[in-house]
Write a protein that holds these residues in place. Structure first.
Motif, PDB file in Angstrom:
ATOM      1  N   SER A 256       0.809  -1.219   0.000  1.00  0.00           N
ATOM      2  CA  SER A 256       0.000   0.000   0.000  1.00  0.00           C
ATOM      3  C   SER A 256       0.840   1.266   0.000  1.00  0.00           C
ATOM      4  O   SER A 256       0.292   2.366  -0.099  1.00  0.00           O
ATOM      5  CB  SER A 256      -0.921   0.008   1.230  1.00  0.00           C
TER       6      SER A 256
ATOM      7  N   HIS B  19       2.830  -0.355  -4.287  1.00  0.00           N
ATOM      8  CA  HIS B  19       3.189   1.063  -4.174  1.00  0.00           C
ATOM      9  C   HIS B  19       4.395   1.278  -3.265  1.00  0.00           C
ATOM     10  O   HIS B  19       4.803   2.423  -3.062  1.00  0.00           O
ATOM     11  CB  HIS B  19       2.001   1.856  -3.624  1.00  0.00           C
TER      12      HIS B  19
ATOM     13  N   THR C 223      -2.875   3.065  -0.153  1.00  0.00           N
ATOM     14  CA  THR C 223      -3.932   2.221  -0.706  1.00  0.00           C
ATOM     15  C   THR C 223      -3.300   1.025  -1.392  1.00  0.00           C
ATOM     16  O   THR C 223      -2.213   1.124  -1.979  1.00  0.00           O
ATOM     17  CB  THR C 223      -4.784   2.978  -1.733  1.00  0.00           C
TER      18      THR C 223
ATOM     19  N   PRO D 293      -2.695  -1.600  -4.345  1.00  0.00           N
ATOM     20  CA  PRO D 293      -2.807  -1.455  -5.800  1.00  0.00           C
ATOM     21  C   PRO D 293      -4.116  -2.043  -6.301  1.00  0.00           C
ATOM     22  O   PRO D 293      -4.574  -3.075  -5.812  1.00  0.00           O
ATOM     23  CB  PRO D 293      -1.609  -2.254  -6.328  1.00  0.00           C
ATOM     24  N   ALA D 294      -4.721  -1.371  -7.246  1.00  0.00           N
ATOM     25  CA  ALA D 294      -5.973  -1.848  -7.827  1.00  0.00           C
ATOM     26  C   ALA D 294      -5.665  -2.783  -8.987  1.00  0.00           C
ATOM     27  O   ALA D 294      -4.869  -2.459  -9.879  1.00  0.00           O
ATOM     28  CB  ALA D 294      -6.815  -0.676  -8.311  1.00  0.00           C
ATOM     29  N   LEU D 295      -6.302  -3.952  -9.006  1.00  0.00           N
ATOM     30  CA  LEU D 295      -6.179  -4.877 -10.121  1.00  0.00           C
ATOM     31  C   LEU D 295      -7.317  -4.573 -11.083  1.00  0.00           C
ATOM     32  O   LEU D 295      -8.479  -4.896 -10.813  1.00  0.00           O
ATOM     33  CB  LEU D 295      -6.249  -6.325  -9.636  1.00  0.00           C
ATOM     34  N   ARG D 296      -6.980  -3.940 -12.176  1.00  0.00           N
ATOM     35  CA  ARG D 296      -8.015  -3.476 -13.096  1.00  0.00           C
ATOM     36  C   ARG D 296      -8.322  -4.540 -14.144  1.00  0.00           C
ATOM     37  O   ARG D 296      -7.427  -5.066 -14.788  1.00  0.00           O
ATOM     38  CB  ARG D 296      -7.575  -2.175 -13.782  1.00  0.00           C
ATOM     39  N   ARG D 297      -9.593  -4.828 -14.288  1.00  0.00           N
ATOM     40  CA  ARG D 297     -10.050  -5.734 -15.336  1.00  0.00           C
ATOM     41  C   ARG D 297     -11.139  -5.028 -16.137  1.00  0.00           C
ATOM     42  O   ARG D 297     -11.956  -4.299 -15.576  1.00  0.00           O
ATOM     43  CB  ARG D 297     -10.611  -7.032 -14.740  1.00  0.00           C
TER      44      ARG D 297
END
Length: 241
Positions: free
Chosen positions: A93, A189, A229, A231-235
């Motif tokens: 984060s 991050h 935060t 990390p966002a796993l974007r799909r």
């Protein structure tokens, strides 16, 4: 800029059980590491040790930590899995992590690296020369070439870690061995710096250049994001091709 908030974590077992280590580090190895960081940085430093509740690394402590330093050796298995996972989550984060010497086998470091992190070693009062291989890197600022440590434990290759994002320092020893002694990685991050010196049998954390490198590592690892935060796993739905 606000002072860096640093938590120095130490196992603090050798100092309690071994008189010769206590003579070298009467207040604990973690206290020596903390003092070296304070010498070089505008920072707020706290310490935490293994035998404190939750090893001194509660959710609140980690949330208030910009950079965590980690030294462990004899009791890696006593670190609770949930605490190791908590530290890992904070690194992903955005919290910085400095892993010192035998912390290479800690649950925290092996979990972030995904490898065994094993290496060769010999504890025979070896002279160590630490060579800068990236003179433009912030971690090497003000560091002589080479740093001379008269006596310390030898670490040698192969060091089973993923290829570093940056190889900053290498060490050579009186037996002819070499070792990647200053390596950085980015995990999520967060920034991770592994620095080799610091066996408990030697006064390495009183060495001025070792202290400078650790402090430089803390400055480098400081979070750059305003909020912590994961990390966002974007799909993205792509439909049919």
């Amino acid at each position: 800029m606000e002072p860096i908030r640093v938590t120095v974590w130490g196992e603090n077992r050798h100092e309690q059980r071994e008189e010769h280590v206590r003579r070298i580090y009467p207040e604990g190895m973690h206290a020596a590491v903390a003092a070296g960081i304070r010498e070089h940085l505008d920072c707020v430093v706290r310490t935490a040790t293994l035998d404190e509740p939750e090893h001194g690394l509660t959710e609140d402590v980690l949330a208030a930590t910009d950079v965590l330093t980690w030294w462990g050796h004899a009791a890696h298995g006593e670190v609770a899995d949930e605490v190791a996972e908590r530290v890992r989550r904070h690194v992903l984060s955005g919290m910085g992590l400095i892993v010192l010497h035998s912390g290479h086998l800690s649950k925290v470091f092996t979990g972030l690296m995904g490898t065994t992190c094993t290496l060769r070693w010999r504890n025979a009062h070896d002279r160590e020369l630490i060579w800068t291989v990236d003179p433009a890197h912030p971690i090497t600022a003000g560091v002589p070439q080479p740093v001379v440590i008269d006596e310390d434990e030898m670490y040698g290759e192969f060091f089973d870690v993923p290829p570093p994002d940056e190889l900053v320092l290498i060490s050579s020893f009186s037996g002819g061995e070499v070792f990647r002694s200053g390596c950085t990685w980015r995990r999520g991050h967060g920034r991770v710096f592994y620095f080799r010196p610091g066996d408990q049998d030697y006064p390495t954390y009183h060495h001025p250049d070792v202290r400078r490198i650790i402090a430089n590592g803390v400055r480098w690892a400081r979070p750059v994001r305003p909020e912590r935060t994961l990390p966002a796993l974007r799909r993205h739905e792509t439909g049919e091709f």
